[in-house]
Design an enzyme around this catalytic site. Structure first.
Site, PDB file in Angstrom:
ATOM      1  N   ASP A 141       0.841  -1.189   0.000  1.00  0.00           N
ATOM      2  CA  ASP A 141       0.000   0.000   0.000  1.00  0.00           C
ATOM      3  C   ASP A 141       0.883   1.247   0.000  1.00  0.00           C
ATOM      4  O   ASP A 141       1.634   1.477   0.949  1.00  0.00           O
ATOM      5  CB  ASP A 141      -0.860  -0.051   1.283  1.00  0.00           C
ATOM      6  CG  ASP A 141      -2.165   0.692   1.159  1.00  0.00           C
ATOM      7  OD1 ASP A 141      -2.161   1.750   0.507  1.00  0.00           O
ATOM      8  OD2 ASP A 141      -3.167   0.222   1.732  1.00  0.00           O
ATOM      9  N   ASP A 151      -2.938   4.731  -2.251  1.00  0.00           N
ATOM     10  CA  ASP A 151      -3.881   5.386  -1.356  1.00  0.00           C
ATOM     11  C   ASP A 151      -4.306   6.751  -1.907  1.00  0.00           C
ATOM     12  O   ASP A 151      -3.452   7.521  -2.366  1.00  0.00           O
ATOM     13  CB  ASP A 151      -3.176   5.562   0.006  1.00  0.00           C
ATOM     14  CG  ASP A 151      -4.103   6.025   1.104  1.00  0.00           C
ATOM     15  OD1 ASP A 151      -5.094   5.322   1.373  1.00  0.00           O
ATOM     16  OD2 ASP A 151      -3.841   7.083   1.711  1.00  0.00           O
ATOM     17  N   GLU A 189      -6.955   4.009  -5.222  1.00  0.00           N
ATOM     18  CA  GLU A 189      -8.126   4.346  -4.412  1.00  0.00           C
ATOM     19  C   GLU A 189      -8.573   5.737  -4.831  1.00  0.00           C
ATOM     20  O   GLU A 189      -7.845   6.701  -4.635  1.00  0.00           O
ATOM     21  CB  GLU A 189      -7.787   4.326  -2.920  1.00  0.00           C
ATOM     22  CG  GLU A 189      -9.030   4.544  -2.074  1.00  0.00           C
ATOM     23  CD  GLU A 189      -8.736   5.025  -0.658  1.00  0.00           C
ATOM     24  OE1 GLU A 189      -9.556   4.763   0.228  1.00  0.00           O
ATOM     25  OE2 GLU A 189      -7.713   5.690  -0.433  1.00  0.00           O
ATOM     26  N   HIS A 227     -10.958  -1.765   5.086  1.00  0.00           N
ATOM     27  CA  HIS A 227     -10.652  -1.355   6.462  1.00  0.00           C
ATOM     28  C   HIS A 227     -11.263  -0.020   6.854  1.00  0.00           C
ATOM     29  O   HIS A 227     -11.057   0.429   7.976  1.00  0.00           O
ATOM     30  CB  HIS A 227      -9.132  -1.307   6.628  1.00  0.00           C
ATOM     31  CG  HIS A 227      -8.523  -0.277   5.720  1.00  0.00           C
ATOM     32  ND1 HIS A 227      -8.506  -0.408   4.341  1.00  0.00           N
ATOM     33  CD2 HIS A 227      -7.964   0.917   5.973  1.00  0.00           C
ATOM     34  CE1 HIS A 227      -7.955   0.664   3.805  1.00  0.00           C
ATOM     35  NE2 HIS A 227      -7.611   1.481   4.778  1.00  0.00           N
ATOM     36  N   ASP A 228     -11.960   0.632   5.921  1.00  0.00           N
ATOM     37  CA  ASP A 228     -12.606   1.912   6.228  1.00  0.00           C
ATOM     38  C   ASP A 228     -14.127   1.793   6.276  1.00  0.00           C
ATOM     39  O   ASP A 228     -14.817   2.764   6.580  1.00  0.00           O
ATOM     40  CB  ASP A 228     -12.275   2.957   5.147  1.00  0.00           C
ATOM     41  CG  ASP A 228     -10.806   3.321   5.087  1.00  0.00           C
ATOM     42  OD1 ASP A 228     -10.133   3.260   6.129  1.00  0.00           O
ATOM     43  OD2 ASP A 228     -10.329   3.668   3.985  1.00  0.00           O
TER      44      ASP A 228
HETATM   45  O1  TEU Z   1      -8.851   6.443   2.783  1.00  0.00           O
HETATM   46  C1  TEU Z   1      -9.297   7.537   2.110  1.00  0.00           C
HETATM   47  C2  TEU Z   1     -10.648   8.024   2.379  1.00  0.00           C
HETATM   48  O2  TEU Z   1     -11.003   9.072   1.902  1.00  0.00           O
HETATM   49  C3  TEU Z   1     -11.529   7.254   3.240  1.00  0.00           C
HETATM   50  O3  TEU Z   1     -12.077   6.111   2.911  1.00  0.00           O
HETATM   51  C4  TEU Z   1     -11.741   7.839   4.532  1.00  0.00           C
HETATM   52  O4  TEU Z   1     -11.637   6.857   5.512  1.00  0.00           O
HETATM   53  C5  TEU Z   1     -13.106   8.463   4.530  1.00  0.00           C
HETATM   54  O5  TEU Z   1     -13.143   9.467   3.562  1.00  0.00           O
HETATM   55  C6  TEU Z   1     -13.425   9.086   5.824  1.00  0.00           C
HETATM   56  O6  TEU Z   1     -14.804   9.360   5.855  1.00  0.00           O
HETATM   57  C7  TEU Z   1      -7.509   6.111   2.734  1.00  0.00           C
HETATM   58  C8  TEU Z   1      -7.248   4.930   3.619  1.00  0.00           C
HETATM   59  O7  TEU Z   1      -7.951   3.823   3.142  1.00  0.00           O
HETATM   60  C9  TEU Z   1      -7.606   5.293   5.024  1.00  0.00           C
HETATM   61  O8  TEU Z   1      -7.498   4.217   5.906  1.00  0.00           O
HETATM   62  C10 TEU Z   1      -6.691   6.424   5.433  1.00  0.00           C
HETATM   63  O9  TEU Z   1      -7.056   6.884   6.707  1.00  0.00           O
HETATM   64  C11 TEU Z   1      -6.741   7.583   4.445  1.00  0.00           C
HETATM   65  O10 TEU Z   1      -6.666   7.166   3.108  1.00  0.00           O
HETATM   66  C12 TEU Z   1      -5.581   8.510   4.672  1.00  0.00           C
HETATM   67  O11 TEU Z   1      -4.391   7.914   4.293  1.00  0.00           O
END
Ligand code: TEU
Length: 550
Positions: free
Chosen positions: A96, A196, A246, A320-321
């Site tokens: 990642d 990311d 992403e 994971h989000d």
């Molecule tokens: O996530 C980006 C992102 O915008 C999200 O899914 C975020 O959690 C959401 O907008 C909040 O409401 C990526 C990663 O997957 C995440 O875990 C990180 O925290 C983020 O980038 C920052 O690196």
């Protein structure tokens, strides 16, 4: 570009996957221990979320050193071993790459703060008065997206946490540094990369306030993003590697470019539109029943749009989000098994490369936390405070977190019904979900009708039937709010998929041509009732029919 249409990717959140050394935190050796399980499941690649040196303010998405491993996850030797053991099993590893920002503990940022001009140019610093941030943009984790540094009399941009400073991609040195990171991991034998929030890397030329939103319309899919991606991929020679971007709040047109065959950017992209159909007024922190017509419309738009554009989707429900999909669109109780299988089939049989997030394959649910102390995630903790300030009661704020927190997916992987669910011998860093005695890998290995077996079957089918990997997709029953149905078609091979969203019977018209189809997959043993073309589906039923030559 390489074809990834019959591959399946499994996402591992190492911190919550398997703890090999008994400190309550999952680690790299823990992943190696489970490679046989993953091989047996049939997946081709493992995407590991960041395990690089980090203060862990955002669980590793705040990288302090891109080339070193955080001691909590193990050593470089452990990683070399994981790479070698994966290779033996013909499983590729994807790392990642968090290239939109670094942790403020990264050496570059520390040197910037110490006054080194060279490193200040690595980030987005703007002159300004202490009371007036350069723009009114909001961080995605709440609050202003700018932080003032008194010693420099400057503000720096952080689209995420205050400890995640955005990198300046306009600076060629930054791009070279990041290319070196990719080359380093390539040389180690890594087979792919997940980038990311990579559609946020190109910031606008003019810095202006956003009076309509939080600022995202100015930096999302920014002016040079395609050029930057092409350069990164070309110069590091990863055109044939599996690469997934992403893409936050993106558009179809941009995704066609990001993952289209002609542009040579990435193999595929994630978008999140289908995971916002239960956000009231587009706000993640306001609960609403899912809008199934919207979900259907989004699938149709993206599936057919990417097909016409000759571009490629990453297919997914969970990561994971995101909260667990069975808790969100399925049913945790009476129809837990049926709904988990139906949701799995719905997404896996579409056009794109499917991703499985750890625990999804056994139908893991949200953990139902009831106190703010149980949450670890920085976003959840911030928003809890914001919700209270907005006037919500504690109970209301907790109800929202229980549905929306990113920690819903970060609970320890449920391997067994032992204490701490076979994840660890000690108390894990985050509380285990309350239902691990019923939902665990060991139990589902014994059950021939388990969700785990269903996922295995889906993975196998994608490899056996070219129509699943490569077929054209077409949606049916577009006006039916209870059912999602589509066909896939490749020459004479054809399959038909229908899914009942509801916890009650639903009906749909079955066209003449499908009446004689052979059922190749389903989540009910009994045959479906087909009354002169009117098909009655059981609660959360999925039926997959096939016809034509195989
Ligand atoms: O996530 C980006 C992102 O915008 C999200 O899914 C975020 O959690 C959401 O907008 C909040 O409401 C990526 C990663 O997957 C995440 O875990 C990180 O925290 C983020 O980038 C920052 O690196």
């Amino acid at each position: 570009m390489t074809d990834f249409s019959n591959k399946v990717i499994y996402q591992i959140y190492p911190k919550s996957f398997n703890d090999s050394d008994g400190d309550g935190i999952g680690d790299l050796r823990g992943v190696t221990e489970k490679l046989d399980y993953l091989k047996d499941l049939g997946v081709d690649y493992l995407w590991l979320t960041p395990f690089f040196l980090s203060p862990q303010r955002d669980n590793g998405y705040d990288v302090a050193d891109y080339r070193n491993i955080d001691p909590m996850f193990g050593t470089m030797e452990d990683l070399d071993n994981l790479i070698a053991e994966s290779e033996k099993r013909n499983i590729g590893l994807m790392f990642d790459m968090v290239f939109n920002h670094t942790s403020t503990s990264h050496e570059w940022f520390r040197r910037a703060l110490a006054g080194e001009k060279k490193y200040q140019d690595y980030y987005i610093f703007k002159e300004g008065s202490p009371n007036q941030p350069p723009t009114n943009w909001q961080s995605k984790f709440g609050g202003s997206a700018w932080e003032y540094v008194p010693s420099l009399s400057k503000w720096y941009l952080h689209l995420f946490d205050v400890t995640q400073a955005d990198l300046n991609w306009e600076n060629p040195e930054v791009k070279e540094e990041l290319k070196e990171v990719i080359r380093f991991w390539k040389a180690k034998g890594v087979k792919g990369f997940r980038f990311d929030v990579v559609n946020l890397i190109s910031k606008p030329e003019i810095w202006e306030d956003d009076f309509e939103g939080d600022g995202r319309r100015f930096y999302t899919d920014g002016p040079h993003v395609h050029e930057y991606l092409k350069e990164l991929v070309h110069d590091t020679e990863i055109e044939e590697y599996v690469t997934v971007g992403e893409m936050s709040s993106t558009t179809l047109d941009h995704c066609i470019r990001y993952s289209g065959l002609e542009e040579k950017e990435l193999s595929m992209c994630f978008n999140f539109h289908h995971l916002k159909v239960d956000y009231k007024n587009g706000n993640k922190w306001e609960l609403m029943e899912p809008d199934y017509m919207e979900l259907k419309a989004l699938f149709e738009k993206w599936q057919t749009g990417m097909q016409i554009g000759n571009a490629w989707n990453a297919l997914f429900w969970c990561n994971h989000d995101q909260p667990r999909i069975v808790s969100r669109l399925g049913n945790e109780e009476k129809y837990w098994k049926e709904s988990a299988k139906m949701l799995a089939g719905m997404i896996h049989l579409m056009r794109g490369t499917p991703y499985i997030y750890q625990g999804e394959e056994i139908g893991m649910t949200n953990p139902h936390y009831t106190s703010i102390e149980q949450y670890v995630d920085v976003e959840s903790r911030n928003y809890y405070e914001i919700l209270l300030k907005e006037g919500k009661t504690k109970a209301e704020a907790l109800e929202i977190l229980a549905a929306r927190s990113r920690d819903n997916s970060r609970t320890p992987m449920q391997w067994t019904d032992e204490r701490y669910c076979g994840f660890s011998k000690t108390e894990p860093w985050i509380p285990v979900s309350d239902n691990f005695d019923k939902i665990n890998v060991e139990r589902q290995k014994q059950d021939k009708n388990s969700i785990l077996k269903f996922y295995k079957k889906l993975i196998m089918l994608r490899k056996e039937k070219e129509v699943i990997a490569k077929g054209n997709i077409e949606f049916m029953e577009t006006e039916n709010a209870d059912v999602l149905a589509y066909t896939r078609c490749l020459g004479k091979q054809q399959i038909f998929i229908c899914c009942n969203f509801r916890g009650a019977e639903s009906q749909m018209e079955l066209t003449q041509e499908w009446m004689s189809g052979t059922k190749i997959l389903g989540n009910y043993e009994v045959n479906h009732e087909n009354n002169h073309g009117l098909l009655t589906l059981h609660p959360y039923e999925i039926i997959v029919l096939e016809k034509g030559e195989d």
